[in-house]
Write a protein that holds these residues in place. Structure first.
Motif, PDB file in Angstrom:
ATOM      1  N   ALA A  54      47.466 -75.069  -4.701  1.00  0.00           N
ATOM      2  CA  ALA A  54      46.205 -75.323  -5.401  1.00  0.00           C
ATOM      3  C   ALA A  54      46.349 -75.643  -6.885  1.00  0.00           C
ATOM      4  O   ALA A  54      45.570 -76.423  -7.425  1.00  0.00           O
ATOM      5  N   CYS A  55      47.306 -75.035  -7.541  1.00  0.00           N
ATOM      6  CA  CYS A  55      47.438 -75.215  -9.000  1.00  0.00           C
ATOM      7  C   CYS A  55      48.878 -74.963  -9.430  1.00  0.00           C
ATOM      8  O   CYS A  55      49.184 -73.913 -10.005  1.00  0.00           O
ATOM      9  N   THR A 101      44.465 -73.496   2.513  1.00  0.00           N
ATOM     10  CA  THR A 101      43.777 -74.026   1.346  1.00  0.00           C
ATOM     11  C   THR A 101      43.190 -75.343   1.811  1.00  0.00           C
ATOM     12  O   THR A 101      43.923 -76.233   2.231  1.00  0.00           O
ATOM     13  N   THR A 112      39.060 -74.413  -1.434  1.00  0.00           N
ATOM     14  CA  THR A 112      38.555 -73.195  -0.809  1.00  0.00           C
ATOM     15  C   THR A 112      39.682 -72.610   0.023  1.00  0.00           C
ATOM     16  O   THR A 112      40.337 -73.323   0.776  1.00  0.00           O
ATOM     17  N   ASP A 163      39.474 -69.034 -11.775  1.00  0.00           N
ATOM     18  CA  ASP A 163      39.120 -70.324 -12.374  1.00  0.00           C
ATOM     19  C   ASP A 163      39.641 -71.515 -11.575  1.00  0.00           C
ATOM     20  O   ASP A 163      39.193 -72.639 -11.798  1.00  0.00           O
ATOM     21  N   GLU A 164      40.567 -71.278 -10.656  1.00  0.00           N
ATOM     22  CA  GLU A 164      41.230 -72.391  -9.968  1.00  0.00           C
ATOM     23  C   GLU A 164      40.702 -72.684  -8.572  1.00  0.00           C
ATOM     24  O   GLU A 164      40.980 -73.743  -8.029  1.00  0.00           O
ATOM     25  N   VAL A 165      40.013 -71.737  -7.950  1.00  0.00           N
ATOM     26  CA  VAL A 165      39.524 -71.958  -6.584  1.00  0.00           C
ATOM     27  C   VAL A 165      38.003 -71.890  -6.529  1.00  0.00           C
ATOM     28  O   VAL A 165      37.366 -71.229  -7.356  1.00  0.00           O
ATOM     29  N   TYR A 166      37.442 -72.575  -5.562  1.00  0.00           N
ATOM     30  CA  TYR A 166      36.003 -72.559  -5.342  1.00  0.00           C
ATOM     31  C   TYR A 166      35.566 -71.218  -4.760  1.00  0.00           C
ATOM     32  O   TYR A 166      34.532 -70.675  -5.097  1.00  0.00           O
ATOM     33  N   LYS A 218      37.809 -78.079  -6.685  1.00  0.00           N
ATOM     34  CA  LYS A 218      38.558 -76.843  -6.478  1.00  0.00           C
ATOM     35  C   LYS A 218      38.697 -76.565  -4.981  1.00  0.00           C
ATOM     36  O   LYS A 218      37.759 -76.777  -4.220  1.00  0.00           O
TER      37      LYS A 218
END
Length: 94
Positions: free
Chosen positions: A80-81, A52, A4, A32-35, A2
């Motif tokens: 990211a997603c 990101t 940051t 749920d998608e990133v650290y 994931k």
């Protein structure tokens, strides 16, 4: 792994609250998608940028403004997603 998200802001410009608000919005949307989201005080006066991992997705000086939350969510999503639907914050495809 994931990503940051890092928000680098100028503390002398009093942009901490703006950065914290944006971090809150991103964590709510992408829990749920990133650290995580990191707030990083900058040593460069006037700096406000968002990354990101190591990819710059927004720079205040380049754009001449701050990002709107809707725009920022779209930029993070795209980086990211890309498959995530943002609901009413999604860009219009029509």
């Amino acid at each position: 792994m994931k990503p940051t998200i890092t928000i680098e802001y100028c503390p002398k410009c009093n942009w901490l609250m703006r950065a914290a608000y944006m971090a809150q919005e991103l964590l709510t949307t992408f829990s749920d998608e990133v650290y995580g989201v990191t707030l990083q005080p900058s040593e460069t006066p006037g700096k406000y940028s968002i990354r990101t991992n190591d990819t710059l997705i927004f720079d205040r000086k380049e754009q001449g403004r701050f990002p709107e939350i809707k725009e920022l969510k779209q930029l993070v999503r795209d980086a990211a997603c890309p498959a995530k639907h943002l609901g009413h914050s999604d860009s219009s495809t029509a």
